[in-house]
Scaffold this active site. Sequence first.
Site, PDB file in Angstrom:
ATOM      1  N   GLY A 148      82.147  26.738 -13.217  1.00 14.91           N
ATOM      2  CA  GLY A 148      81.001  26.265 -13.449  1.00 14.91           C
ATOM      3  C   GLY A 148      80.300  26.029 -15.022  1.00 14.91           C
ATOM      4  N   ALA A 149      80.822  27.069 -15.680  1.00 17.35           N
ATOM      5  CA  ALA A 149      80.046  27.796 -16.828  1.00 17.35           C
ATOM      6  C   ALA A 149      80.155  26.138 -18.617  1.00 17.35           C
ATOM      7  CB  ALA A 149      81.153  29.082 -17.346  1.00 17.35           C
ATOM      8  N   SER A 187      77.775  24.531 -18.300  1.00 16.20           N
ATOM      9  CA  SER A 187      76.470  23.580 -18.853  1.00 16.20           C
ATOM     10  C   SER A 187      75.487  24.740 -17.488  1.00 16.20           C
ATOM     11  CB  SER A 187      75.956  22.694 -18.414  1.00 16.20           C
ATOM     12  OG  SER A 187      76.458  21.886 -17.340  1.00 16.20           O
ATOM     13  N   GLY A 188      74.161  24.131 -17.936  1.00 13.67           N
ATOM     14  CA  GLY A 188      73.482  24.467 -16.484  1.00 13.67           C
ATOM     15  C   GLY A 188      73.639  26.418 -16.039  1.00 13.67           C
ATOM     16  N   GLY A 240      75.714  28.509 -15.129  1.00 15.23           N
ATOM     17  CA  GLY A 240      76.657  28.991 -15.314  1.00 15.23           C
ATOM     18  C   GLY A 240      76.617  29.354 -16.576  1.00 15.23           C
ATOM     19  N   SER A 280      72.730  27.536  -1.827  1.00 13.19           N
ATOM     20  CA  SER A 280      71.630  27.196  -1.664  1.00 13.19           C
ATOM     21  C   SER A 280      70.345  27.203  -0.773  1.00 13.19           C
ATOM     22  CB  SER A 280      71.249  26.043  -2.089  1.00 13.19           C
ATOM     23  OG  SER A 280      70.664  24.769  -1.576  1.00 13.19           O
ATOM     24  N   TYR A 284      76.722  17.921   1.680  1.00 13.21           N
ATOM     25  CA  TYR A 284      76.388  19.374   0.690  1.00 13.21           C
ATOM     26  C   TYR A 284      75.292  20.292   1.082  1.00 13.21           C
ATOM     27  CZ  TYR A 284      73.962  21.436  -3.146  1.00 13.21           C
ATOM     28  OH  TYR A 284      73.406  22.376  -4.162  1.00 13.21           O
TER      29      TYR A 284
END
Length: 265
Positions: free
Chosen positions: A7-8, A10-11, A13, A130, A156
Amino acid sequence: MISVITGASSGVGAAAALDLAQKGYQLVLVGRDRDRLESTASRVRSATDSKVTVEVSDFARLDDVRDLASRIRAKYDRIDVLANNAGVMVPDRRMTADGHELMIQVNHLSPFLLTNILLDRVGRVVTTSSRAAKTARLDPDDLSRERRRWNGWLQYGETKQANALFTVGLAARGCKATCFHPGVIKTSFAGGTLFMKLVTLPGLHEPVEKAAARLSYLATSEDGERLAGSYFRDNRPDRVPARMKDPDLAERLWTVSAEAVGLSD
């Protein structure tokens, strides 16, 4: 020191990639979109001397995850940190080509598969969970929520509880594994949902660098090894409901997950 970050693109990561590179890590950036990965890699290279490579993989396809793991094993004899950061939230029910609900596959089953294939070479595992995990009621016999009323946010939360239980299962097997709540961060995650529109109003969210620093803390600090199996919030072990650290539930989830991705336990 080598760190694989999923998950690198954006955000969290992407921000964690820069943070770890500044700490001297060589990076392997994983995501679905090569152009966005290369953009992250370019930003890291412009700010540091770290070596950065990219690997494209779609976690909605288990064969993509197997191919990714094979490529990484061919290139690296050791992985100091595996950061399982890739995640998705969608309000509507979607199924993957592998026959699993999208969120449980991307958020749990694919990281479970990747981690297990690489486990003999991994020093420590850090997983982005989370606080939604705390109120979840994960049912290992119904991971895709086929027998219960559909609700995207409930599903989720169950995938994030799966992250915490996977961390417990890894620690039971001797792996230096931790997970953490990144905070309420304004990124493209869950974009368009009313909940995220509300919680990311001015003053209600933190910069993405805060979440990245929390990931980096567990990747580099003594706590990331000494407190294996723990769920962290703000760089401290957090109190969690009993089911989030239940070793029996963690083992049930491990067995079901291994079967779902075609691994023998």
